[in-house]
Design a protein around this motif. Structure first.
Motif, PDB file in Angstrom:
ATOM      1  N   PHE A   1       0.834  -1.202   0.000  1.00 26.65           N
ATOM      2  CA  PHE A   1       0.000   0.000   0.000  1.00 26.65           C
ATOM      3  C   PHE A   1       0.870   1.253   0.000  1.00 26.65           C
ATOM      4  CE2 PHE A   1      -2.599   3.309   1.879  1.00 26.65           C
ATOM      5  CZ  PHE A   1      -3.830   3.127   1.278  1.00 26.65           C
ATOM      6  N   LEU A   2       1.893   1.272   0.855  1.00 33.06           N
ATOM      7  CA  LEU A   2       2.791   2.424   0.944  1.00 33.06           C
ATOM      8  C   LEU A   2       3.638   2.556  -0.321  1.00 33.06           C
ATOM      9  CD1 LEU A   2       4.015   4.728   2.634  1.00 33.06           C
ATOM     10  CD2 LEU A   2       5.627   3.067   3.554  1.00 33.06           C
ATOM     11  N   LEU A   3       4.151   1.452  -0.837  1.00 35.00           N
ATOM     12  CA  LEU A   3       4.971   1.499  -2.047  1.00 35.00           C
ATOM     13  C   LEU A   3       4.159   2.026  -3.230  1.00 35.00           C
ATOM     14  CD1 LEU A   3       6.897  -1.891  -1.743  1.00 35.00           C
ATOM     15  CD2 LEU A   3       7.784   0.393  -1.329  1.00 35.00           C
ATOM     16  N   TYR A   4       2.922   1.595  -3.321  1.00 34.85           N
ATOM     17  CA  TYR A   4       2.065   2.050  -4.416  1.00 34.85           C
ATOM     18  C   TYR A   4       1.771   3.532  -4.284  1.00 34.85           C
ATOM     19  CZ  TYR A   4      -1.297   1.233  -8.170  1.00 34.85           C
ATOM     20  OH  TYR A   4      -1.949   1.245  -9.372  1.00 34.85           O
ATOM     21  N   ALA A   5       1.545   3.993  -3.046  1.00 36.61           N
ATOM     22  CA  ALA A   5       1.294   5.415  -2.817  1.00 36.61           C
ATOM     23  C   ALA A   5       2.519   6.246  -3.181  1.00 36.61           C
ATOM     24  CB  ALA A   5       0.913   5.650  -1.354  1.00 36.61           C
ATOM     25  N   ASN A   6       3.711   5.779  -2.818  1.00 39.84           N
ATOM     26  CA  ASN A   6       4.935   6.501  -3.164  1.00 39.84           C
ATOM     27  C   ASN A   6       5.143   6.558  -4.672  1.00 39.84           C
ATOM     28  OD1 ASN A   6       5.473   6.944  -0.482  1.00 39.84           O
ATOM     29  ND2 ASN A   6       6.861   5.207  -0.281  1.00 39.84           N
ATOM     30  N   MET A   7       4.799   5.475  -5.355  1.00 44.38           N
ATOM     31  CA  MET A   7       4.931   5.469  -6.807  1.00 44.38           C
ATOM     32  C   MET A   7       4.003   6.498  -7.437  1.00 44.38           C
ATOM     33  SD  MET A   7       3.862   2.563  -9.540  1.00 44.38           S
ATOM     34  CE  MET A   7       2.167   3.058  -9.266  1.00 44.38           C
ATOM     35  N   LEU A   8       2.778   6.580  -6.928  1.00 42.54           N
ATOM     36  CA  LEU A   8       1.833   7.553  -7.466  1.00 42.54           C
ATOM     37  C   LEU A   8       2.300   8.975  -7.207  1.00 42.54           C
ATOM     38  CD1 LEU A   8      -1.550   5.871  -6.468  1.00 42.54           C
ATOM     39  CD2 LEU A   8      -0.503   5.958  -8.721  1.00 42.54           C
ATOM     40  N   ASN A   9       2.878   9.221  -6.025  1.00 41.47           N
ATOM     41  CA  ASN A   9       3.379  10.560  -5.716  1.00 41.47           C
ATOM     42  C   ASN A   9       4.510  10.960  -6.644  1.00 41.47           C
ATOM     43  OD1 ASN A   9       1.564  10.874  -3.617  1.00 41.47           O
ATOM     44  ND2 ASN A   9       2.960  10.045  -2.095  1.00 41.47           N
ATOM     45  N   SER A  10       5.337  10.000  -7.021  1.00 42.62           N
ATOM     46  CA  SER A  10       6.451  10.311  -7.913  1.00 42.62           C
ATOM     47  C   SER A  10       5.973  10.654  -9.319  1.00 42.62           C
ATOM     48  CB  SER A  10       7.424   9.133  -7.969  1.00 42.62           C
ATOM     49  OG  SER A  10       6.830   8.026  -8.620  1.00 42.62           O
ATOM     50  N   LEU A  11       4.739  10.265  -9.667  1.00 42.99           N
ATOM     51  CA  LEU A  11       4.223  10.569 -10.994  1.00 42.99           C
ATOM     52  C   LEU A  11       4.104  12.071 -11.219  1.00 42.99           C
ATOM     53  CD1 LEU A  11       1.431   7.880 -11.505  1.00 42.99           C
ATOM     54  CD2 LEU A  11       3.743   7.894 -12.422  1.00 42.99           C
ATOM     55  N   ILE A  12       3.647  12.796 -10.203  1.00 40.04           N
ATOM     56  CA  ILE A  12       3.489  14.242 -10.340  1.00 40.04           C
ATOM     57  C   ILE A  12       4.832  14.898 -10.630  1.00 40.04           C
ATOM     58  CG2 ILE A  12       3.101  16.334  -8.993  1.00 40.04           C
ATOM     59  CD1 ILE A  12       0.569  15.406  -9.993  1.00 40.04           C
ATOM     60  N   GLU A  13       5.849  14.536  -9.839  1.00 33.07           N
ATOM     61  CA  GLU A  13       7.168  15.136 -10.031  1.00 33.07           C
ATOM     62  C   GLU A  13       7.750  14.773 -11.393  1.00 33.07           C
ATOM     63  OE1 GLU A  13      10.182  17.593  -9.331  1.00 33.07           O
ATOM     64  OE2 GLU A  13       8.414  17.337  -8.050  1.00 33.07           O
ATOM     65  N   SER A  14       7.604  13.509 -11.788  1.00 31.34           N
ATOM     66  CA  SER A  14       8.131  13.105 -13.091  1.00 31.34           C
ATOM     67  C   SER A  14       7.357  13.769 -14.218  1.00 31.34           C
ATOM     68  CB  SER A  14       8.067  11.581 -13.231  1.00 31.34           C
ATOM     69  OG  SER A  14       6.729  11.129 -13.199  1.00 31.34           O
ATOM     70  N   GLN A  15       6.055  14.001 -13.994  1.00 32.70           N
ATOM     71  CA  GLN A  15       5.258  14.688 -15.014  1.00 32.70           C
ATOM     72  C   GLN A  15       5.765  16.109 -15.225  1.00 32.70           C
ATOM     73  OE1 GLN A  15       3.260  13.848 -17.219  1.00 32.70           O
ATOM     74  NE2 GLN A  15       1.305  14.896 -17.239  1.00 32.70           N
ATOM     75  N   ARG A  16       6.013  16.821 -14.139  1.00 33.09           N
ATOM     76  CA  ARG A  16       6.522  18.195 -14.250  1.00 33.09           C
ATOM     77  C   ARG A  16       7.878  18.216 -14.954  1.00 33.09           C
ATOM     78  NH1 ARG A  16       5.303  18.755  -8.465  1.00 33.09           N
ATOM     79  NH2 ARG A  16       3.196  19.593  -8.199  1.00 33.09           N
TER      80      ARG A  16
END
Length: 262
Positions: free
Chosen positions: A187-202
């Motif tokens: 659950f935590l790993l998946y949440a961290n992956m999703l959070n990294s999407l925003i930064e990688s998108q920018r």
């Protein structure tokens, strides 16, 4: 063509409005995705995950690891109170999201239904229960874990909000002072992956825009003209992202590629 040439100010004004609305919409984009949403509700995978969520206590696991410098700590009453404090933290989260919660304390409570006077020392001597203890604690009982499964089908599932509330509860629990408390799990790993999407998108979006601008500067031999050409190139991408923000389409492993490809 006649409209653009005949009403240039109107076109620029409308373009500015669309640009402003699109930028506002991009600020409303959420990073959230559920594995179950990739399947049709009538599919076997969806129905199977729905059954697991509703009947078997949830699908996505999260663990809270508790570590003490004192061997045997989690066999003591103070250690069990620390485990119970973590369980209360999960109890403070929305019930439709939190599924089955298990720990060495819940194992002890189940055994006590048959043998009310059993203790942690006696728990290890019971043949059926002894192998299960190692699922929750190390051999010296200096490290233990509380396991919980979250329901992926819950409409109110928001990983970042849940993890923030959980950390606030854990930090405020007096029974956990002096212990190393660390959430982990899928659950935590998946949440961290999703959070990294925003930064990688920018980062990706800025790099792509910069690369295209440099190519336009070389092509048109002027930075100002290149900027004028770049704006209509970027606007459709911002419109797409802004529409996602207004309509509630979240960024996930698939939609994160839209801006870069565009």
């Amino acid at each position: 063509e006649r409209l653009v040439l005949g009403r240039p100010r109107l076109v620029v004004a409308l373009g500015g409005v669309v640009l402003a609305a699109s930028v506002w919409g991009t600020t409303r984009i959420k990073v959230e995705t559920k594995f179950i949403d990739y399947f049709w509700p009538r599919s076997e995978v969806y129905q199977g995950l729905l059954y697991i969520d509703q009947r078997m206590g949830g699908t996505t696991p999260l663990e809270v690891m508790l570590t003490s410098k004192e061997p045997g700590y989690f066999k003591t009453e103070a250690g069990l109170r620390a485990v119970e404090a973590v369980e209360r933290c999960f109890a403070g989260l929305p019930r439709e999201v939190v599924g089955n919660v298990r720990s060495v304390r819940t194992l002890l409570e189940e055994v006590r239904k048959a043998s009310p006077r059993v203790t942690m020392d006696g728990l290890g001597k019971i043949g059926a229960a002894a192998p299960l203890i190692r699922e929750y604690s190390t051999a010296d009982h200096s490290v233990t874990r509380v396991l919980v499964r979250f329901r992926e089908t819950a409409p109110s599932l928001h990983r970042n909000d849940l993890l923030k509330d959980l950390r606030d509860h854990l930090d405020a629990a007096p029974e956990l002072k002096g212990l190393d408390v660390r959430p982990t799990g899928v659950f935590l790993l998946y949440a961290n992956m999703l959070n990294s999407l925003i930064e990688s998108q920018r980062t990706t979006f800025l790099l792509v825009v910069a690369a295209i601008y440099l190519m336009l500067v070389l092509l048109f031999r002027g930075p100002l003209l290149a900027l004028m050409v770049l704006l209509p190139q970027v606007l459709p991408v911002l419109v797409c992202l802004g529409t996602m923000g207004f309509t509630g389409v979240p960024l996930d492993m698939v939609t994160v590629m839209i801006a870069s490809i565009a």
